[in-house]
Design a protein around this motif. Structure first.
Motif, short mmCIF file in Angstrom:
data_model
loop_
_atom_site.label_atom_id
_atom_site.label_comp_id
_atom_site.label_asym_id
_atom_site.label_seq_id
_atom_site.Cartn_x
_atom_site.Cartn_y
_atom_site.Cartn_z
N ASN A 74 0.86 -1.19 0.00
CA ASN A 74 0.00 0.00 0.00
C ASN A 74 0.90 1.24 0.00
O ASN A 74 1.27 1.78 1.04
CB ASN A 74 -0.91 0.00 1.22
N LYS A 75 1.23 1.70 -1.18
CA LYS A 75 2.19 2.79 -1.34
C LYS A 75 1.68 4.12 -0.77
O LYS A 75 2.45 4.89 -0.18
CB LYS A 75 2.53 2.95 -2.82
N ASP A 76 0.39 4.37 -0.90
CA ASP A 76 -0.17 5.62 -0.38
C ASP A 76 -0.03 5.70 1.14
O ASP A 76 0.26 6.78 1.68
CB ASP A 76 -1.65 5.76 -0.77
N SER A 77 -0.23 4.58 1.82
CA SER A 77 -0.08 4.57 3.29
C SER A 77 1.37 4.84 3.68
O SER A 77 1.64 5.53 4.67
CB SER A 77 -0.54 3.23 3.86
N LEU A 78 2.30 4.28 2.91
CA LEU A 78 3.71 4.56 3.16
C LEU A 78 4.02 6.05 3.01
O LEU A 78 4.72 6.64 3.85
CB LEU A 78 4.58 3.78 2.16
N LYS A 79 3.51 6.65 1.96
CA LYS A 79 3.75 8.07 1.73
C LYS A 79 3.24 8.92 2.90
O LYS A 79 3.89 9.90 3.30
CB LYS A 79 3.06 8.53 0.44
N GLN A 80 2.09 8.57 3.43
CA GLN A 80 1.52 9.33 4.55
C GLN A 80 2.44 9.32 5.76
O GLN A 80 2.57 10.33 6.46
CB GLN A 80 0.15 8.77 4.91
N ILE A 81 3.10 8.20 5.98
CA ILE A 81 4.04 8.12 7.11
C ILE A 81 5.26 8.99 6.85
O ILE A 81 5.72 9.73 7.73
CB ILE A 81 4.46 6.65 7.35
N PHE A 82 5.80 8.94 5.64
CA PHE A 82 6.98 9.74 5.31
C PHE A 82 6.66 11.24 5.35
O PHE A 82 7.55 12.06 5.57
CB PHE A 82 7.54 9.33 3.95
N GLN A 83 5.40 11.60 5.13
CA GLN A 83 5.00 13.01 5.23
C GLN A 83 5.01 13.50 6.67
O GLN A 83 5.21 14.68 6.94
CB GLN A 83 3.60 13.20 4.62
N LYS A 84 4.81 12.57 7.62
CA LYS A 84 4.72 12.94 9.05
C LYS A 84 6.07 12.96 9.75
O LYS A 84 6.20 13.54 10.83
CB LYS A 84 3.81 11.95 9.79
N HIS A 85 7.08 12.29 9.18
CA HIS A 85 8.35 12.10 9.87
C HIS A 85 9.52 12.49 8.98
O HIS A 85 9.39 12.56 7.75
CB HIS A 85 8.51 10.64 10.30
N THR A 86 10.66 12.71 9.61
CA THR A 86 11.90 12.97 8.89
C THR A 86 12.88 11.86 9.25
O THR A 86 13.49 11.87 10.32
CB THR A 86 12.49 14.34 9.26
N PHE A 87 13.00 10.88 8.37
CA PHE A 87 13.79 9.70 8.68
C PHE A 87 15.25 9.88 8.25
O PHE A 87 15.54 10.39 7.17
CB PHE A 87 13.21 8.46 7.98
N SER A 88 16.14 9.40 9.11
CA SER A 88 17.57 9.40 8.79
C SER A 88 17.98 8.12 8.09
O SER A 88 18.97 8.10 7.34
CB SER A 88 18.39 9.57 10.06
N CYS A 89 17.23 7.05 8.34
CA CYS A 89 17.64 5.74 7.84
C CYS A 89 16.43 4.82 7.87
O CYS A 89 15.53 4.97 8.70
CB CYS A 89 18.75 5.19 8.73
N VAL A 90 16.41 3.85 6.97
CA VAL A 90 15.40 2.80 6.94
C VAL A 90 16.07 1.46 7.22
O VAL A 90 17.15 1.18 6.69
CB VAL A 90 14.69 2.74 5.56
N VAL A 91 15.44 0.65 8.08
CA VAL A 91 15.87 -0.74 8.28
C VAL A 91 14.73 -1.62 7.79
O VAL A 91 13.62 -1.57 8.34
CB VAL A 91 16.21 -1.04 9.76
N HIS A 92 15.01 -2.40 6.76
CA HIS A 92 13.95 -3.09 6.01
C HIS A 92 13.95 -4.59 6.30
O HIS A 92 14.75 -5.35 5.76
CB HIS A 92 14.16 -2.83 4.53
N PHE A 93 13.02 -5.01 7.20
CA PHE A 93 12.86 -6.43 7.55
C PHE A 93 11.69 -7.08 6.82
O PHE A 93 11.68 -8.30 6.62
CB PHE A 93 12.60 -6.59 9.06
N ALA A 94 10.66 -6.31 6.49
CA ALA A 94 9.38 -6.87 6.07
C ALA A 94 9.52 -7.82 4.89
O ALA A 94 9.99 -7.44 3.82
CB ALA A 94 8.42 -5.74 5.71
N ALA A 95 9.10 -9.08 5.10
CA ALA A 95 9.17 -10.09 4.03
C ALA A 95 8.48 -11.36 4.49
O ALA A 95 8.47 -11.68 5.68
CB ALA A 95 10.62 -10.39 3.67
N LEU A 96 7.93 -12.08 3.54
CA LEU A 96 7.58 -13.48 3.77
C LEU A 96 8.88 -14.26 3.77
O LEU A 96 9.79 -13.98 2.99
CB LEU A 96 6.64 -13.99 2.68
N LYS A 97 9.01 -15.29 4.64
CA LYS A 97 10.35 -15.84 4.84
C LYS A 97 10.44 -17.36 4.95
O LYS A 97 11.49 -17.88 5.33
CB LYS A 97 10.96 -15.22 6.10
#
Length: 354
Positions: A74-97
Protein backbone atom coordinates in the motif's frame (compact mmCIF):
# COMPACT_ATOMS: atom_id res chain seq x y z
CA UNK A 1 18.04 14.83 24.34
CA UNK A 2 21.11 13.07 22.92
CA UNK A 3 21.97 13.09 19.23
CA UNK A 4 20.54 9.60 18.67
CA UNK A 5 17.13 10.63 20.02
CA UNK A 6 16.95 13.21 17.24
CA UNK A 7 17.56 10.40 14.74
CA UNK A 8 14.36 8.75 13.54
CA UNK A 9 14.78 5.23 12.16
CA UNK A 10 12.01 3.76 10.01
CA UNK A 11 11.69 -0.01 10.53
CA UNK A 12 9.57 -2.22 8.27
CA UNK A 13 8.35 -5.59 9.55
CA UNK A 14 9.10 -4.30 13.03
CA UNK A 15 6.77 -6.65 14.90
CA UNK A 16 8.46 -9.79 13.60
CA UNK A 17 11.09 -11.90 15.30
CA UNK A 18 14.31 -10.19 14.22
CA UNK A 19 12.61 -6.81 13.78
CA UNK A 20 11.30 -6.62 17.36
CA UNK A 21 14.61 -7.63 18.94
CA UNK A 22 16.46 -5.13 16.73
CA UNK A 23 14.05 -2.34 17.66
CA UNK A 24 14.74 -3.06 21.32
CA UNK A 25 18.46 -2.56 20.70
CA UNK A 26 17.84 0.60 18.66
CA UNK A 27 15.76 2.06 21.50
CA UNK A 28 18.38 1.06 24.08
CA UNK A 29 20.96 2.89 21.97
CA UNK A 30 18.87 6.04 22.09
CA UNK A 31 17.37 6.09 18.61
CA UNK A 32 13.77 7.09 17.93
CA UNK A 33 11.92 4.32 16.09
CA UNK A 34 8.90 4.41 13.79
CA UNK A 35 7.82 0.86 12.95
CA UNK A 36 5.32 -0.60 10.50
CA UNK A 37 3.94 -4.11 10.21
CA UNK A 38 0.96 -5.77 8.50
CA UNK A 39 0.45 -8.45 11.19
CA UNK A 40 1.19 -11.26 8.71
CA UNK A 41 3.43 -12.94 11.29
CA UNK A 42 2.65 -11.05 14.48
CA UNK A 43 -0.20 -10.70 16.93
CA UNK A 44 -2.01 -7.54 18.06
CA UNK A 45 -1.93 -6.53 21.71
CA UNK A 46 -5.02 -6.39 23.89
CA UNK A 47 -5.93 -2.87 22.81
CA UNK A 48 -5.41 -3.77 19.11
CA UNK A 49 -3.34 -0.60 18.51
CA UNK A 50 0.13 -2.17 18.50
CA UNK A 51 1.55 -5.69 18.12
CA UNK A 52 2.05 -7.46 21.43
CA UNK A 53 5.75 -7.95 20.64
CA UNK A 54 6.30 -4.20 20.35
CA UNK A 55 4.28 -3.41 23.47
CA UNK A 56 6.68 -5.69 25.33
CA UNK A 57 9.67 -4.10 23.59
CA UNK A 58 8.56 -0.72 24.96
CA UNK A 59 8.38 -2.17 28.47
CA UNK A 60 11.86 -3.70 28.20
CA UNK A 61 13.35 -0.52 26.77
CA UNK A 62 11.50 1.86 29.09
CA UNK A 63 10.88 3.98 26.01
CA UNK A 64 8.04 4.39 23.53
CA UNK A 65 8.09 3.91 19.77
CA UNK A 66 5.65 4.93 17.06
CA UNK A 67 3.73 2.19 15.25
CA UNK A 68 1.57 2.12 12.12
CA UNK A 69 -0.28 -0.87 10.72
CA UNK A 70 0.82 -0.73 7.09
CA UNK A 71 1.44 -3.18 4.26
CA UNK A 72 4.31 -2.16 1.98
CA UNK A 73 2.13 -3.01 -1.01
CA UNK A 74 0.00 0.00 0.00
CA UNK A 75 2.19 2.79 -1.34
CA UNK A 76 -0.17 5.62 -0.38
CA UNK A 77 -0.08 4.57 3.29
CA UNK A 78 3.71 4.56 3.16
CA UNK A 79 3.75 8.07 1.73
CA UNK A 80 1.52 9.33 4.55
CA UNK A 81 4.04 8.12 7.11
CA UNK A 82 6.98 9.74 5.31
CA UNK A 83 5.00 13.01 5.23
CA UNK A 84 4.72 12.94 9.05
CA UNK A 85 8.35 12.10 9.87
CA UNK A 86 11.90 12.97 8.89
CA UNK A 87 13.79 9.70 8.68
CA UNK A 88 17.57 9.40 8.79
CA UNK A 89 17.64 5.74 7.84
CA UNK A 90 15.40 2.80 6.94
CA UNK A 91 15.87 -0.74 8.28
CA UNK A 92 13.95 -3.09 6.01
CA UNK A 93 12.86 -6.43 7.55
CA UNK A 94 9.38 -6.87 6.07
CA UNK A 95 9.17 -10.09 4.03
CA UNK A 96 7.58 -13.48 3.77
CA UNK A 97 10.35 -15.84 4.84
CA UNK A 98 9.46 -19.56 4.79
CA UNK A 99 11.65 -21.52 2.37
CA UNK A 100 9.23 -24.41 1.89
CA UNK A 101 6.20 -22.16 1.48
CA UNK A 102 8.04 -20.08 -1.12
CA UNK A 103 8.43 -23.21 -3.25
CA UNK A 104 4.65 -23.80 -3.10
CA UNK A 105 3.44 -20.22 -3.67
CA UNK A 106 6.32 -18.37 -5.40
CA UNK A 107 4.16 -15.59 -6.81
CA UNK A 108 3.11 -14.57 -3.30
CA UNK A 109 6.79 -14.19 -2.41
CA UNK A 110 7.72 -12.20 -5.49
CA UNK A 111 4.72 -9.90 -5.14
CA UNK A 112 5.20 -9.27 -1.43
CA UNK A 113 8.98 -9.24 -1.02
CA UNK A 114 10.11 -7.67 -4.30
CA UNK A 115 7.01 -5.54 -4.94
CA UNK A 116 6.93 -4.20 -1.39
CA UNK A 117 10.64 -3.32 -1.55
CA UNK A 118 10.21 -1.42 -4.83
CA UNK A 119 7.34 0.57 -3.29
CA UNK A 120 9.48 1.37 -0.27
CA UNK A 121 12.43 2.52 -2.39
CA UNK A 122 10.22 4.72 -4.56
CA UNK A 123 8.79 6.43 -1.49
CA UNK A 124 12.27 6.82 0.00
CA UNK A 125 13.42 8.39 -3.26
CA UNK A 126 10.46 10.78 -3.32
CA UNK A 127 11.22 11.99 0.21
CA UNK A 128 15.00 12.03 -0.25
CA UNK A 129 15.70 9.32 2.33
CA UNK A 130 18.70 7.50 0.89
CA UNK A 131 20.08 5.30 3.65
CA UNK A 132 18.82 1.73 3.99
CA UNK A 133 19.94 -1.34 5.94
CA UNK A 134 18.43 -4.37 4.22
CA UNK A 135 17.62 -7.60 6.02
CA UNK A 136 19.00 -10.05 3.47
CA UNK A 137 19.85 -13.71 3.90
CA UNK A 138 22.56 -16.30 3.43
CA UNK A 139 20.15 -17.99 1.02
CA UNK A 140 21.41 -15.58 -1.67
CA UNK A 141 24.59 -17.70 -1.82
CA UNK A 142 22.64 -20.78 -2.93
CA UNK A 143 24.65 -24.00 -3.00
CA UNK A 144 28.03 -23.17 -1.39
CA UNK A 145 31.07 -23.39 -3.66
CA UNK A 146 33.32 -23.27 -0.59
CA UNK A 147 33.07 -22.93 3.19
CA UNK A 148 33.09 -20.75 5.15
CA UNK A 149 31.23 -18.40 2.82
CA UNK A 150 32.57 -14.85 2.57
CA UNK A 151 30.95 -11.84 0.93
CA UNK A 152 32.82 -12.38 -2.36
CA UNK A 153 31.11 -15.76 -2.87
CA UNK A 154 28.86 -15.69 -5.97
CA UNK A 155 25.22 -14.90 -5.30
CA UNK A 156 22.02 -15.61 -7.18
CA UNK A 157 23.07 -18.23 -9.69
CA UNK A 158 22.44 -21.26 -7.47
CA UNK A 159 19.66 -20.00 -5.19
CA UNK A 160 17.69 -23.09 -4.25
CA UNK A 161 14.28 -21.55 -3.51
CA UNK A 162 12.08 -18.56 -4.43
CA UNK A 163 12.54 -16.97 -0.97
CA UNK A 164 16.30 -16.79 -1.54
CA UNK A 165 15.78 -15.45 -5.04
CA UNK A 166 13.58 -12.62 -3.73
CA UNK A 167 16.38 -11.59 -1.39
CA UNK A 168 18.87 -11.77 -4.26
CA UNK A 169 16.64 -9.73 -6.57
CA UNK A 170 16.14 -7.06 -3.89
CA UNK A 171 19.91 -6.89 -3.35
CA UNK A 172 20.39 -6.35 -7.08
CA UNK A 173 17.71 -3.63 -7.13
CA UNK A 174 19.45 -1.88 -4.23
CA UNK A 175 22.80 -2.07 -6.02
CA UNK A 176 21.28 -0.59 -9.17
CA UNK A 177 19.57 2.22 -7.23
CA UNK A 178 22.78 3.10 -5.39
CA UNK A 179 24.64 3.31 -8.73
CA UNK A 180 21.95 5.28 -10.53
CA UNK A 181 21.70 8.23 -8.19
CA UNK A 182 24.21 10.00 -5.96
CA UNK A 183 23.76 10.00 -2.22
CA UNK A 184 22.48 6.48 -1.65
CA UNK A 185 24.00 4.41 1.17
CA UNK A 186 23.05 0.72 1.33
CA UNK A 187 24.10 -2.03 3.72
CA UNK A 188 23.07 -5.60 2.91
CA UNK A 189 23.07 -7.80 6.01
CA UNK A 190 23.26 -11.42 4.91
CA UNK A 191 22.46 -13.28 8.04
CA UNK A 192 22.38 -16.93 8.68
CA UNK A 193 19.98 -18.75 11.08
CA UNK A 194 18.58 -16.57 13.89
CA UNK A 195 17.60 -18.44 17.05
CA UNK A 196 17.16 -17.69 20.75
CA UNK A 197 15.26 -14.90 22.46
CA UNK A 198 15.81 -11.92 24.70
CA UNK A 199 17.37 -13.08 27.96
CA UNK A 200 14.31 -11.86 29.91
CA UNK A 201 12.06 -14.40 28.17
CA UNK A 202 9.59 -11.57 27.52
CA UNK A 203 10.00 -11.49 23.73
CA UNK A 204 10.98 -14.28 21.35
CA UNK A 205 10.05 -16.10 18.17
CA UNK A 206 6.33 -16.81 17.76
CA UNK A 207 5.60 -18.09 14.25
CA UNK A 208 2.06 -18.55 12.95
CA UNK A 209 1.10 -22.20 12.54
CA UNK A 210 3.65 -25.01 12.50
CA UNK A 211 7.16 -23.49 12.66
CA UNK A 212 9.28 -23.55 9.52
CA UNK A 213 12.55 -23.21 11.44
CA UNK A 214 14.34 -25.68 13.67
CA UNK A 215 14.61 -23.97 17.05
CA UNK A 216 10.97 -22.84 17.48
CA UNK A 217 9.90 -26.32 16.35
CA UNK A 218 12.14 -27.90 19.02
CA UNK A 219 10.85 -25.54 21.71
CA UNK A 220 7.21 -26.16 20.81
CA UNK A 221 7.82 -29.91 21.09
CA UNK A 222 9.52 -29.34 24.43
CA UNK A 223 6.60 -27.33 25.78
CA UNK A 224 4.04 -29.86 24.52
CA UNK A 225 2.45 -27.88 21.68
CA UNK A 226 3.77 -30.34 19.09
CA UNK A 227 4.12 -34.11 19.45
CA UNK A 228 7.54 -34.60 17.87
CA UNK A 229 10.16 -32.89 15.76
CA UNK A 230 10.44 -33.71 12.08
CA UNK A 231 14.07 -33.86 10.93
CA UNK A 232 14.12 -33.23 7.19
CA UNK A 233 16.62 -35.71 5.81
CA UNK A 234 19.53 -37.68 7.29
CA UNK A 235 21.48 -38.38 4.10
CA UNK A 236 23.28 -35.07 3.69
CA UNK A 237 27.04 -34.97 3.27
CA UNK A 238 27.64 -33.88 6.88
CA UNK A 239 29.03 -35.22 10.14
CA UNK A 240 25.81 -37.08 11.04
CA UNK A 241 23.75 -36.88 7.83
CA UNK A 242 21.59 -33.95 8.97
CA UNK A 243 21.86 -30.42 7.61
CA UNK A 244 24.50 -28.10 9.09
CA UNK A 245 23.70 -24.42 9.65
CA UNK A 246 25.30 -21.36 11.21
CA UNK A 247 22.96 -20.56 14.10
CA UNK A 248 23.24 -17.04 15.51
CA UNK A 249 21.59 -15.66 18.64
CA UNK A 250 18.91 -13.12 17.74
CA UNK A 251 20.36 -10.59 20.20
CA UNK A 252 23.75 -10.82 18.50
CA UNK A 253 21.90 -10.22 15.25
CA UNK A 254 20.03 -7.26 16.74
CA UNK A 255 23.33 -5.75 17.89
CA UNK A 256 24.64 -6.27 14.35
CA UNK A 257 21.78 -4.18 12.98
CA UNK A 258 22.58 -1.37 15.40
CA UNK A 259 26.24 -1.52 14.30
CA UNK A 260 25.09 -1.25 10.68
CA UNK A 261 22.85 1.74 11.46
CA UNK A 262 25.72 3.50 13.24
CA UNK A 263 27.98 2.83 10.25
CA UNK A 264 25.51 3.95 7.59
CA UNK A 265 24.81 7.22 9.44
CA UNK A 266 28.47 8.25 9.24
CA UNK A 267 29.44 10.77 6.60
CA UNK A 268 32.17 8.43 5.35
CA UNK A 269 29.90 5.55 4.36
CA UNK A 270 28.85 5.59 0.71
CA UNK A 271 27.63 3.11 -1.87
CA UNK A 272 26.49 -0.47 -1.25
CA UNK A 273 28.25 -3.06 0.92
CA UNK A 274 27.27 -6.57 2.03
CA UNK A 275 28.18 -8.09 5.39
CA UNK A 276 27.67 -11.60 6.73
CA UNK A 277 26.19 -11.89 10.21
CA UNK A 278 26.75 -15.31 11.73
CA UNK A 279 29.03 -17.10 14.18
CA UNK A 280 31.39 -18.67 11.65
CA UNK A 281 30.57 -22.15 12.96
CA UNK A 282 28.08 -24.75 11.75
CA UNK A 283 25.97 -27.13 13.86
CA UNK A 284 23.96 -30.09 12.56
CA UNK A 285 20.28 -30.58 13.36
CA UNK A 286 21.09 -33.49 15.67
CA UNK A 287 23.77 -31.44 17.44
CA UNK A 288 21.24 -28.67 18.08
CA UNK A 289 18.70 -31.17 19.44
CA UNK A 290 21.34 -32.55 21.83
CA UNK A 291 22.42 -29.06 22.91
CA UNK A 292 18.79 -28.12 23.62
CA UNK A 293 18.24 -31.27 25.67
CA UNK A 294 21.43 -30.61 27.67
CA UNK A 295 20.68 -26.93 28.25
CA UNK A 296 17.02 -27.38 29.21
CA UNK A 297 16.78 -30.93 30.60
CA UNK A 298 13.90 -31.72 28.26
CA UNK A 299 13.82 -34.79 25.98
CA UNK A 300 12.99 -34.00 22.33
CA UNK A 301 11.34 -36.88 20.43
CA UNK A 302 11.99 -36.72 16.69
CA UNK A 303 11.43 -38.65 13.47
CA UNK A 304 13.38 -38.58 10.22
CA UNK A 305 11.33 -37.53 7.18
CA UNK A 306 12.15 -36.66 3.57
CA UNK A 307 14.31 -33.70 2.68
CA UNK A 308 12.64 -30.36 1.97
CA UNK A 309 12.94 -28.71 -1.40
CA UNK A 310 15.63 -26.06 -1.42
CA UNK A 311 17.77 -27.20 1.52
CA UNK A 312 21.57 -27.49 1.17
CA UNK A 313 23.99 -29.79 3.02
CA UNK A 314 26.02 -27.22 4.97
CA UNK A 315 26.35 -23.48 5.11
CA UNK A 316 28.22 -21.28 7.55
CA UNK A 317 29.78 -17.85 7.41
CA UNK A 318 33.08 -16.09 7.27
CA UNK A 319 32.23 -13.10 9.46
CA UNK A 320 35.60 -11.34 9.49
CA UNK A 321 34.44 -8.43 7.31
CA UNK A 322 31.67 -7.41 9.74
CA UNK A 323 34.16 -7.49 12.60
CA UNK A 324 36.67 -5.42 10.66
CA UNK A 325 34.28 -2.79 9.25
CA UNK A 326 31.36 -2.70 11.70
CA UNK A 327 33.23 -3.61 14.87
CA UNK A 328 30.72 -6.40 15.42
CA UNK A 329 31.03 -10.09 16.24
CA UNK A 330 28.70 -12.65 17.79
CA UNK A 331 29.19 -13.33 21.50
CA UNK A 332 26.55 -15.84 22.55
CA UNK A 333 27.03 -19.62 22.55
CA UNK A 334 24.75 -22.41 21.30
CA UNK A 335 24.05 -23.22 24.95
CA UNK A 336 22.80 -19.68 25.55
CA UNK A 337 20.73 -19.82 22.35
CA UNK A 338 18.99 -22.93 23.68
CA UNK A 339 18.57 -21.62 27.24
CA UNK A 340 17.08 -18.31 26.08
CA UNK A 341 14.77 -20.07 23.61
CA UNK A 342 13.50 -22.33 26.39
CA UNK A 343 13.06 -19.43 28.84
CA UNK A 344 10.89 -17.62 26.29
CA UNK A 345 8.86 -20.71 25.32
CA UNK A 346 8.33 -22.00 28.85
CA UNK A 347 7.20 -18.54 30.02
CA UNK A 348 5.02 -18.13 26.92
CA UNK A 349 3.82 -21.61 25.93
CA UNK A 350 1.39 -20.20 23.36
CA UNK A 351 3.62 -17.30 22.36
CA UNK A 352 2.24 -13.77 22.43
CA UNK A 353 -1.34 -14.98 22.72
CA UNK A 354 -3.00 -14.93 26.14
Amino acid sequence: MNDNEKTEIFVTGGAGYVGSHSILELLKNGYSVVAVDNFSNSKPGKDQTMPESLKRVQCLAGKELTFYEVDLLNKDSLKQIFQKHTFSCVVHFAALKAVGESCRVPLDYYRNNVGGSVNLLEVMQEFNVKRIVFSSSATVYGVPLYLPIDETHPVGSTCTNPYGRTKYFIEEILKDVSKSEKGWSVILLRYFNPVGAHESGIIGEDPHGVPNNLMPYISQVAVGRLKELMVFGNDYDTVDGTGVRDFIHVMDLAEGHVSAVKEILTAEFKGCTAYNLGTGKGYSVLEVIKAFEDACSVKIPYIIVDRRDGDVDSIYADVSLAEKCLGWKSKRSLKQMCEDTWRWQSKNPIGFRT
